[in-house]
Design a protein around this motif. Structure first.
Motif, short mmCIF file in Angstrom:
data_model
loop_
_atom_site.label_atom_id
_atom_site.label_comp_id
_atom_site.label_asym_id
_atom_site.label_seq_id
_atom_site.Cartn_x
_atom_site.Cartn_y
_atom_site.Cartn_z
N VAL A 62 0.85 -1.19 0.00
CA VAL A 62 0.00 0.00 0.00
C VAL A 62 0.88 1.24 0.00
CG1 VAL A 62 -1.76 1.29 1.27
CG2 VAL A 62 -1.91 -1.21 1.10
N GLN A 63 0.65 2.08 -1.00
CA GLN A 63 1.44 3.30 -1.16
C GLN A 63 0.55 4.53 -0.98
OE1 GLN A 63 4.15 3.38 -4.48
NE2 GLN A 63 4.15 1.15 -4.60
N VAL A 64 1.13 5.54 -0.38
CA VAL A 64 0.46 6.82 -0.15
C VAL A 64 1.28 7.84 -0.94
CG1 VAL A 64 -0.17 8.53 1.60
CG2 VAL A 64 -0.26 6.08 2.15
N THR A 65 0.66 8.46 -1.94
CA THR A 65 1.40 9.32 -2.86
C THR A 65 0.70 10.66 -3.03
OG1 THR A 65 2.18 7.37 -4.06
CG2 THR A 65 2.32 9.46 -5.22
N TYR A 66 1.53 11.71 -3.09
CA TYR A 66 0.99 13.06 -3.34
C TYR A 66 2.05 13.91 -4.02
CZ TYR A 66 3.42 14.04 1.10
OH TYR A 66 4.36 14.15 2.11
N HIS A 67 1.58 14.97 -4.66
CA HIS A 67 2.51 15.92 -5.30
C HIS A 67 3.16 16.80 -4.24
CE1 HIS A 67 1.65 15.15 -9.49
NE2 HIS A 67 0.37 15.14 -9.22
N ASP A 68 4.42 17.09 -4.44
CA ASP A 68 5.15 17.99 -3.56
C ASP A 68 4.59 19.40 -3.77
OD1 ASP A 68 6.95 19.62 -2.23
OD2 ASP A 68 8.72 18.59 -3.00
N PRO A 69 4.07 20.04 -2.72
CA PRO A 69 3.51 21.39 -2.87
C PRO A 69 4.51 22.41 -3.43
CG PRO A 69 2.83 20.47 -0.78
CD PRO A 69 3.86 19.53 -1.36
N ALA A 70 5.80 22.18 -3.27
CA ALA A 70 6.80 23.10 -3.83
C ALA A 70 6.64 23.22 -5.34
CB ALA A 70 8.20 22.64 -3.46
N ASP A 71 6.10 22.18 -5.99
CA ASP A 71 5.90 22.23 -7.43
C ASP A 71 4.86 23.28 -7.84
OD1 ASP A 71 7.77 20.25 -7.90
OD2 ASP A 71 6.28 18.65 -7.89
N LEU A 72 4.00 23.66 -6.91
CA LEU A 72 3.00 24.68 -7.21
C LEU A 72 3.67 26.00 -7.59
CD1 LEU A 72 0.40 24.06 -4.34
CD2 LEU A 72 0.12 23.52 -6.76
N ALA A 73 4.82 26.28 -6.98
CA ALA A 73 5.51 27.54 -7.25
C ALA A 73 5.89 27.64 -8.72
CB ALA A 73 6.75 27.67 -6.36
N GLU A 74 6.53 26.62 -9.24
CA GLU A 74 6.95 26.66 -10.64
C GLU A 74 5.77 26.56 -11.59
OE1 GLU A 74 9.70 24.21 -13.82
OE2 GLU A 74 10.05 23.93 -11.68
N THR A 75 4.85 25.66 -11.30
CA THR A 75 3.72 25.42 -12.19
C THR A 75 2.81 26.64 -12.31
OG1 THR A 75 3.77 23.08 -11.61
CG2 THR A 75 1.76 23.89 -12.65
N HIS A 76 2.61 27.34 -11.19
CA HIS A 76 1.63 28.43 -11.18
C HIS A 76 2.24 29.81 -10.93
CE1 HIS A 76 -1.48 25.44 -11.51
NE2 HIS A 76 -0.92 24.78 -10.52
N GLY A 77 3.56 29.89 -10.93
CA GLY A 77 4.22 31.17 -10.75
C GLY A 77 4.08 31.75 -9.35
N LEU A 78 4.02 30.88 -8.36
CA LEU A 78 3.91 31.32 -6.96
C LEU A 78 5.30 31.58 -6.41
CD1 LEU A 78 1.33 28.65 -5.70
CD2 LEU A 78 0.86 30.87 -6.76
N PRO A 79 5.39 32.43 -5.39
CA PRO A 79 6.70 32.64 -4.76
C PRO A 79 7.20 31.34 -4.14
CG PRO A 79 5.07 34.24 -3.96
CD PRO A 79 4.34 33.24 -4.78
N ALA A 80 8.41 30.93 -4.49
CA ALA A 80 8.96 29.66 -3.99
C ALA A 80 9.09 29.66 -2.48
CB ALA A 80 10.31 29.38 -4.65
N ASP A 81 9.26 30.83 -1.89
CA ASP A 81 9.43 30.92 -0.44
C ASP A 81 8.12 31.24 0.30
OD1 ASP A 81 9.14 33.52 -1.32
OD2 ASP A 81 10.82 34.32 -0.16
N ALA A 82 7.00 31.08 -0.37
CA ALA A 82 5.70 31.40 0.25
C ALA A 82 5.47 30.51 1.48
CB ALA A 82 4.57 31.21 -0.75
N GLN A 83 5.05 31.14 2.54
CA GLN A 83 4.81 30.42 3.80
C GLN A 83 3.74 29.35 3.63
OE1 GLN A 83 6.59 30.58 6.54
NE2 GLN A 83 5.32 29.15 7.67
N TYR A 84 2.72 29.62 2.83
CA TYR A 84 1.66 28.63 2.66
C TYR A 84 2.17 27.35 2.01
CZ TYR A 84 1.31 31.06 -1.87
OH TYR A 84 1.59 31.65 -3.08
#
Length: 156
Positions: free
Chosen positions: A115-137
């Motif tokens: 059984v595997q538990v898998t999710y996307h690394d939230p850090a990828d949101l920065a590059e994909t959506h142009g978010l600040p890489a250092d965003a606290q959220y």
């Protein structure tokens, strides 16, 4: 100049352009192994999410969906959940982040029954959506996913 000469550079430029877009879609995934069944792992994850004050928006049983069309799929469930206190600031910085929010965790049994538990690394949101890489959220989403999935797979 023959049409052939014009066509080849066009094809090359088109192919190169397509290849350059691949990194934007290639997200890093984080995977953990659970000692529990898919259902128990997902139950524990949902309880951890709700216990943390977040909202479970949906629980999708992909294997049940497959069975409805007379196909067999190993146990596979998806939990969609979030907290507007984290997701809204991300969407304010880049509204397309709404494509990847709320957060999602997939729990499935692989071909060997692990059984595997898998999710996307939230850090990828920065590059994909142009978010600040250092965003606290993003740091908070990363920490929350780690904590919640760790609770789901803990041996108690």
């Amino acid at each position: 100049m023959s049409p052939r000469f014009i066509f080849r550079p066009f094809v090359f430029a088109t192919a190169l352009s397509a290849l350059m877009t691949i990194p934007a879609y290639a997200a890093d995934m984080i995977t953990k192994i659970s000692p529990h069944s898919v259902t128990i792992t997902m139950d524990r994850l949902a309880a951890a999410v709700e216990g943390a004050g977040a909202t479970v928006f949906a629980r999708v049983d992909h294997a049940a969906g497959a069975a409805k069309v007379e196909m067999e799929l190993r146990p596979t469930e998806l939990l969609i959940f979030g907290n507007p206190k984290l997701g809204t600031p991300a969407m304010l910085d880049g509204q397309t982040a709404g494509l990847d929010l709320p957060l999602r965790v997939l729990v499935f049994a692989d071909a060997e029954g692990v059984v595997q538990v898998t999710y996307h690394d939230p850090a990828d949101l920065a590059e994909t959506h142009g978010l600040p890489a250092d965003a606290q959220y993003l740091a908070m989403m990363t920490g929350a996913l780690d904590k919640l999935t760790s609770k789901a797979i803990a041996e108690e």
